[in-house]
Design a protein around this motif. Structure first.
Motif, PDB file in Angstrom:
ATOM      1  N   LYS A   1       0.467  -1.536  -0.036  1.00 21.43           N
ATOM      2  CA  LYS A   1      -0.215   0.498   0.117  1.00 21.43           C
ATOM      3  C   LYS A   1       0.640   1.766  -0.057  1.00 21.43           C
ATOM      4  N   THR A   2       0.418   1.946  -0.648  1.00 23.34           N
ATOM      5  CA  THR A   2       1.021   4.055  -0.900  1.00 23.34           C
ATOM      6  C   THR A   2       0.865   4.231   0.229  1.00 23.34           C
TER       7      THR A   2
ATOM      8  N   LEU B   1      -1.291  10.204  -0.216  1.00 29.87           N
ATOM      9  CA  LEU B   1      -2.464   9.337  -0.813  1.00 29.87           C
ATOM     10  C   LEU B   1      -3.900  10.735   0.241  1.00 29.87           C
TER      11      LEU B   1
ATOM     12  N   VAL C   1      -3.270  14.309  -1.001  1.00 28.20           N
ATOM     13  CA  VAL C   1      -3.868  14.446  -2.523  1.00 28.20           C
ATOM     14  C   VAL C   1      -5.250  14.712  -2.291  1.00 28.20           C
ATOM     15  N   ARG C   2      -6.103  14.037  -1.607  1.00 29.64           N
ATOM     16  CA  ARG C   2      -7.268  13.686  -1.083  1.00 29.64           C
ATOM     17  C   ARG C   2      -7.751  15.876  -0.646  1.00 29.64           C
TER      18      ARG C   2
ATOM     19  N   HIS D   1      -6.472  18.165  -1.348  1.00 26.34           N
ATOM     20  CA  HIS D   1      -5.243  19.020  -1.863  1.00 26.34           C
ATOM     21  C   HIS D   1      -6.815  20.782  -1.825  1.00 26.34           C
TER      22      HIS D   1
ATOM     23  N   SER E   1       6.146   2.696  -2.713  1.00 28.46           N
ATOM     24  CA  SER E   1       4.797   2.290  -3.655  1.00 28.46           C
ATOM     25  C   SER E   1       3.757   3.127  -4.410  1.00 28.46           C
ATOM     26  N   MET E   2       4.193   4.005  -5.020  1.00 29.36           N
ATOM     27  CA  MET E   2       3.391   4.894  -6.358  1.00 29.36           C
ATOM     28  C   MET E   2       4.881   5.050  -7.247  1.00 29.36           C
TER      29      MET E   2
ATOM     30  N   ALA F   1       2.911   7.954  -9.913  1.00 20.97           N
ATOM     31  CA  ALA F   1       2.950   9.144  -9.098  1.00 20.97           C
ATOM     32  C   ALA F   1       3.738   9.703 -10.291  1.00 20.97           C
TER      33      ALA F   1
ATOM     34  N   PHE G   1      -0.445  17.491  -8.912  1.00 21.60           N
ATOM     35  CA  PHE G   1      -1.207  16.607  -8.106  1.00 21.60           C
ATOM     36  C   PHE G   1       0.063  15.005  -7.404  1.00 21.60           C
TER      37      PHE G   1
ATOM     38  N   ALA H   1       1.754  14.749  -3.546  1.00 17.12           N
ATOM     39  CA  ALA H   1       2.117  13.206  -2.865  1.00 17.12           C
ATOM     40  C   ALA H   1       3.488  12.728  -2.215  1.00 17.12           C
TER      41      ALA H   1
END
Lengths: 396, 396
Positions: free
Chosen positions: B44-45, B50, B53-54, B56, B239-240, B243, B272, B276
């Motif tokens: 998982k990132t 995450l 970004v949610r 922003h 783990s992104m 991006a 974005f 992140a």
């Protein structure tokens, strides 16, 4: 110390950004700098696009498909259909901005030393991509006296040789604001078919057309399917320059298959930006109506104000949100720097893009500047007032 | 129909992705395909990335700075300091993935036909970037019998000529999993100083080191400041992969100034994704401890299972999350395709990356595959069981 590459030394500095240190210094002195130099719109990004990212439910931010998701490409195809451009999802590769799309196109159709003919003045970064890939830009002069209309086809024919692979246009034009008429596109279509060349069109400003004019895409032209390649971007359309999402579009299968190999090497375009861009396609028509109305008003007021200035000539733009302006100065590079270093009016000055950097032919455009009308009308009026006062002072 | 470029025809198809159509067909038949072929982690990132970004609060998604924001670059420099790599924000250019960083580096230090020496097997897309830019990859063989340790320096010296500009290593290695020892880096440092070359290191797997080993960066090596260029990325670290944010790092001012001109042409990295990535730097150490523990366990179980198979040789990886495996088959391309087309065990099969695509020398690696251990342990055990059964059947 090991040396850098020849192409590294040749890479042009951005004419749009090279005055930045002078602007920074002016701001540090307390001078308000009105930015006419860069095409960063102040228009709000559609809420639907921003919300889609706010509401993401990603747990693993994984690679997306190299060419962009099937769903997104299908929706892009539907967007084109609404614009009377008929393509399918397989004709589209989603890219990291229009910039990457153009790089892929150049790599796909050109080897080192191959030539691409571009009407000048043109978007300065075309030079950067060409230099990076070692391909040669062959400029063809369009004139401010003609509002930068398409040069005569006979002029193109003189420049076409064995190394010529393509003609590249930007329509509507950055920096010219010129919107090619259907007849001009048809002349180009004849030409590329006759000489077996590609016609590449940067159509990122498609929606920005004024005075009731309608954009005519190279992919609307019948019989051009194997020759036409569109470079596109969400940056200006939805005021989301920071997304870095664009695409390349062609009905030529070999072009798409080859460009896909270039795309595979960089794995995928950015995921969050694709979410925003896919959602942006749901933007209501009223958003565009408002935006175009706003830009049209800005354009009208900017042109009217500029035309009041003595010795100033404006190429009246019919599209995009730039115009090229001829000034009564001998060197607009020096003038632009002087504006930032030595001039202010009521505590403010303007930053403009000297136009010489938009020409490939040395010595052209040296008394021209590019203005981006991406600011509110009052600011534009004030900016032209400052420009007028500055010209008076500069020329005495 | 106009023709595409020679380089377009030469662009290699991705060895990681070229079997995709066969995998799609297998899935359509109802076969479960276990993906050992691609380095897309299931980890998982970090939530902090995450969430940033949610949350922003962007209204205009504008261009960012070409080189990445001062704030983000300052934080990246602090991350490096924690890893005993001492650089400042001015030594860093934020890029669209490690891919773009490497493209910029190649353009900055190499012209067409210049040469870069790379130990093979190497990350296949290095070939793609080199082909796109018209530069030449000169491979130097590292051997599975040595776990892909650095080849003798005398072998490098034989390959260095007037066109040689740089040596490129991936440390820890993709696909090899080899982690260069400090002494090996020092040997390379001597070599590039002696011959006035650049040393470019792809260090995107820096954190993924096992058995208590610690990564030694080329920028930790004193006296290498003018020669060393790091290519880096957030893709695997957090783990992104989606991006598409990376960076290039060098203390060589000319390299940074030149690379910046390449960067200016494409305007800016995605906004974005930078939000992140900046937030990801706040990821707690416990996240990494858990992730490395998980990968170490996967590695141990994968290696143990593979070593049970008759005729199979594994290069034991000390870093990253790949290993190269020699199989008792004459052509691993054919075998990988056969696995997808003709074989299944309990309704499942495995997809592997044939290793020949990671070699530049024709004929090498044809009986090897690359396995990415980015799946849960139970799946890895099952995958090796399937591989074992498949080998039995394939070889009878």
């Amino acid at each position: 110390m090991p040396g850098i590459s020849k192409k590294g030394r040749q890479m042009p500095a951005s004419p749009i950004r090279k005055l930045v240190p002078y602007a920074e210094a002016a701001k540090k002195r307390g001078t308000h700098v009105i930015h006419l130099n860069i095409g960063q719109p102040d228009i709000k990004t559609p809420k639907v696009a921003l919300d889609a990212v706010r509401n993401h439910n990603i747990e693993v931010l994984a690679y997306s498909m190299t060419e962009g998701s099937e769903m997104y490409r299908t929706k892009i195809a539907a967007y084109y259909a609404k614009n009377d451009i008929h393509v399918s999802s397989e004709d589209i590769i989603v890219t990291t901005g229009g910039s990457e799309a153009l790089s892929f196109v150049m790599g796909t159709i050109m080897d080192a030393d191959d030539e691409i003919i571009i009407p000048e003045p043109f978007y300065a970064n075309y030079n950067g991509f060409a230099t990076a890939l070692g391909v040669k830009v062959v400029p063809i002069v369009s004139r401010i006296e003609d509002n930068f209309a398409l040069p005569p086809i006979s002029h193109f024919e003189k420049l076409i040789g064995p190394k010529t692979k393509a003609i590249l246009i930007c329509n509507p034009g950055n920096p010219t604001g010129y919107l090619y008429r259907k007849e001009e596109i048809q002349q180009l279509a004849q030409l590329v078919k006759k000489h077996n060349l590609f016609l590449v069109a940067d159509e990122v400003y498609r929606e920005f057309a004024y005075e009731g004019r309608v954009h005519y895409s190279i992919l609307q032209e019948k019989g051009l399917e194997e020759h036409a390649i569109i470079v596109d971007s969400v940056s200006k359309r939805y005021s989301m320059c920071g997304a870095r999402i664009g695409c390349l579009v062609s009905k030529n299968k070999t072009v798409i298959q080859t460009a896909l190999k270039f795309a595979q090497a960089r794995l995928s375009p950015p995921t969050f930006a694709q979410i925003a861009s896919e959602a942006a396609l749901e933007t209501p028509q009223s958003y565009f109506d408002d935006v175009i109305k706003e830009y049209a008003e800005r354009r009208n007021i900017l042109i009217a104000e500029l035309q009041k200035l003595e010795g100033v000539r404006v190429a009246v733009p019919q599209g995009a949100f730039y115009c090229v302006v001829k000034l009564p100065v001998s060197n607009s590079d020096d003038f632009a720097q002087w504006l930032l270093e030595k001039f202010e009016m009521d505590g403010a000055t303007v930053m403009v893009a000297p136009a010489a950097g938009f020409y490939a032919t040395k010595g052209l455009g040296t008394n021209q500047i590019r203005i981006a009308y991406v600011l509110e009308k009052e600011l534009l009026v004030k900016a032209v007032q400052i420009l007028g006062e500055a010209l008076k002072k500069y020329n005495t």
